[in-house]
Design an enzyme around this catalytic site. Structure first.
Site, PDB file in Angstrom:
ATOM      1  N   LYS A 203      29.774  43.368 -11.211  1.00 13.56           N
ATOM      2  CA  LYS A 203      31.169  43.578 -10.827  1.00 13.56           C
ATOM      3  C   LYS A 203      31.233  44.744  -9.844  1.00 13.56           C
ATOM      4  O   LYS A 203      30.560  45.763 -10.055  1.00 13.56           O
ATOM      5  CB  LYS A 203      32.002  43.878 -12.081  1.00 13.56           C
ATOM      6  CG  LYS A 203      33.503  43.968 -11.842  1.00 13.56           C
ATOM      7  CD  LYS A 203      34.263  44.140 -13.159  1.00 13.56           C
ATOM      8  CE  LYS A 203      35.773  44.135 -12.956  1.00 13.56           C
ATOM      9  NZ  LYS A 203      36.512  44.266 -14.232  1.00 13.56           N
TER      10      LYS A 203
ATOM     11  N   SER B 253      40.217  40.808 -14.959  1.00 10.17           N
ATOM     12  CA  SER B 253      39.889  41.179 -13.600  1.00 10.17           C
ATOM     13  C   SER B 253      38.465  40.833 -13.183  1.00 10.17           C
ATOM     14  O   SER B 253      38.174  40.762 -11.994  1.00 10.17           O
ATOM     15  CB  SER B 253      40.081  42.687 -13.420  1.00 10.17           C
ATOM     16  OG  SER B 253      39.174  43.410 -14.237  1.00 10.17           O
TER      17      SER B 253
ATOM     18  N   SER C 208      39.455  41.983 -19.593  1.00  9.56           N
ATOM     19  CA  SER C 208      38.885  41.531 -18.322  1.00  9.56           C
ATOM     20  C   SER C 208      37.498  40.920 -18.388  1.00  9.56           C
ATOM     21  O   SER C 208      37.016  40.424 -17.371  1.00  9.56           O
ATOM     22  CB  SER C 208      38.863  42.678 -17.320  1.00  9.56           C
ATOM     23  OG  SER C 208      40.148  42.842 -16.797  1.00  9.56           O
TER      24      SER C 208
HETATM   25  N1  GLN Z   1      44.762  42.298 -17.309  1.00  8.52           N
HETATM   26  C1  GLN Z   1      44.744  43.616 -17.880  1.00  8.52           C
HETATM   27  C2  GLN Z   1      45.331  44.591 -16.886  1.00  8.52           C
HETATM   28  O1  GLN Z   1      45.710  44.153 -15.865  1.00  8.52           O
HETATM   29  C3  GLN Z   1      43.365  44.001 -18.269  1.00  8.52           C
HETATM   30  C4  GLN Z   1      42.520  44.425 -17.133  1.00  8.52           C
HETATM   31  C5  GLN Z   1      41.136  44.850 -17.529  1.00  8.52           C
HETATM   32  O2  GLN Z   1      40.682  44.598 -18.653  1.00  8.52           O
HETATM   33  N2  GLN Z   1      40.475  45.534 -16.612  1.00  8.52           N
HETATM   34  O3  GLN Z   1      45.398  45.759 -17.095  1.00  8.52           O
END
Ligand code: GLN
Length: 490
Positions: A77, A152, A176
């Site tokens: 990532k 994400s 995410s």
């Molecule tokens: N979708 C969640 C957010 O937007 C989690 C994101 C994540 O786990 N990095 O904060």
């Protein structure tokens, strides 16, 4: 070797000399390039560096100094810093940043011999659930190109689901890893908070961020975790907890559950969120019961309040963490600033996308003098109640089973104008982050042709039972072997 080989198959193939790391790496690069236009899962591919690492790996395989991952292509990532590589966090703010150092988790994976193929697409600064907020364009879901891979870490999930690499890293602040794993039909592990060092992971919400992995199955996920995990003096929140089971995984695999009398808890508060795929999750429960797990109902009364609390806490931490991108010390700098204030204002306005700005603004508001008690302090109290709900449940059961997401992969563009509906994607994953627990999403079926994931959650640092239960489930089912029918990818 076939594109969908597992890490264990690659290890065997490399060990026997059926293939070389250079062949595997070139095949993975080729597949990544062929799929680039349809998937857009890589932000950076670096053929030269990958080939050099593969050649070095082949030498180690020859001279008998190979580690547990020697020669295996992996992708990371794009919020893990890797020395000499661009590390963009999918933001214009860091579009030109080349990291001068390597994140501990990646350093360990590279030290064990893996070959870094490239850096994967994501939501900007890991804020999102669809990989649509990336400055480098959205990633597509390999199962249905007009749908999102989740986020994400959507680039990581798509990369593994499309058979480009056998595994990839990701991070999970509110879901995410698990949500994109569920949307893309792969196995996604979020370890206990503190298990994997956050050093060199670009911070979003430091009390929640945790590095983890995407893989074809639980065995491979455990293999990677065993390499990545462990205390790091450069991350004061990394745990000194040693786990002999985890250390033995590269030699022995995850192993069998000792005895078959584990109890799995089911909470209505999670199941009432499901709109699609409930039948698959129910079949997963039945498969686990057939394996000898006992199921019983538990109650987690406060988890409904986890989502709003998370958006206060994560926003507050993000607003603090992202204050360093001021165009002076870090990040994009605007042209010809008229004054220092103009430099800050325009650099930040130009460098950040809409969702990141929304988080910074709401987070700053929640921390501001007049509102601190009403929002931030209250959210912290809710966080404690959520953690206590889990602690009470784990006095009665060994694991929890829950949906990973309310539904299957949604269409690209479907939720981009409705931030709250987008946030709702994480109702079943966020409570786990607030409590710092380990959890895994396992493929458990297809609903109208799209993957469904089921989530198992364990006590702090009980990755052993989490992974052993997951591996038992995968020995009894074959959903983790389902593949998307990708066009143009043969
Ligand atoms: N979708 C969640 C957010 O937007 C989690 C994101 C994540 O786990 N990095 O904060």
């Amino acid at each position: 070797m076939a594109p969908f080989s597992s890490l264990r198959e690659l290890r065997q193939g490399l060990g026997r000399g059926d293939c070389t790391s250079l062949e595997l790496t070139e095949a993975a690069l080729d597949r990544a390039r062929r799929l680039h236009e349809s998937l857009n899962c890589f932000i950076t591919l670096d053929e030269e560096k990958a080939v050099a690492a593969a050649v070095a790996a082949d030498r180690r395989l020859q001279d008998g100094s190979a580690g547990p991952l020697t020669g295996m292509p992996l992708a990371h990532k794009d919020l893990f810093c890797i020395e000499g590589w661009p590390t963009t966090c999918a933001s214009k703010m860091l579009a030109n940043f080349i990291s001068p150092y390597t994140a501990t988790a990646i350093d360990r994976l590279q030290g064990a011999g893996s070959v870094t193929l490239g850096k994967l697409n994501m939501d900007e600064f890991a804020m999102g659930s669809s990989t649509e907020t990336s400055h480098f364009g959205p990633t597509a879901n390999p199962w249905a190109l007009q749908r999102t891979p989740g986020g994400s870490s959507g680039g990581s999930a798509a990369c593994v689901a499309a058979g480009i690499t056998a595994a990839a890293t990701g991070t999970d602040t509110g879901g995410s890893i698990r949500q994109p794993a569920s949307f893309c039909g792969v196995t996604g592990l979020k370890p206990t908070y503190g298990r994997v060092s956050r050093y060199g992971m670009i911070a979003f919400a430091s009390s929640l961020d945790q590095g983890g992995v995407f893989a074809r199955d639980v065995e491979d996920a455990a293999l990677l975790l065993s390499v990545m995990a462990g205390f790091d003096p450069r991350d004061s929140t990394s745990s000194a907890h040693r786990d002999p089971w985890l250390e033995s995984v590269p030699d022995n695999g995850v192993g069998e559950l000792a005895g078959d009398s584990l109890t799995i808890g089911l909470a209505d508060e999670f199941f009432s969120e499901v709109s699609e795929g409930a039948e698959c999750i129910d079949e997963a429960r039945q498969a686990l019961e057939a394996l000898g797990f006992r199921c019983r109902t538990v109650s987690l009364p406060h988890i409904r309040t986890a989502m709003p609390a998370y958006y206060v806490i994560a926003g507050a931490e993000a607003s603090t963490n992202l204050s360093r991108y001021d165009g002076v010390r870090f990040g994009h700098r605007c042209d010809q600033p008229a004054s220092l204030a103009d430099l800050y204002e325009r650099s930040r306005s130009e460098g950040f996308g809409t969702e990141v700005k929304r988080r910074i603004l709401t987070g700053t508001y929640a921390l501001s003098a007049g509102y601190f008690d009403a929002y931030y302090l209250k959210a912290q109290k809710i966080r404690r109640l959520v953690a206590e709900d889990f602690a009470a449940a784990f006095r009665a059961v060994d694991l929890l089973l829950a949906p990973t997401t309310p539904g299957t992969a949604f269409r690209r563009g479907q939720l981009t104008d409705d931030p709250v509906a987008m946030y709702q994607q994480d109702v079943c994953t966020i409570p786990v982050n607030l409590a710092g627990l380990p959890a895994i999403s396992l493929p458990c079926g297809l609903h109208e042709g799209l993957p469904v994931g089921v989530q198992l959650i364990a006590r702090h640092f009980d990755e052993r039972r989490l992974m052993q239960a997951g591996a038992a489930f995968q020995r009894a089912t074959n959903w983790h072997e389902a593949r998307p029918a990708l066009e143009g990818a043969s």
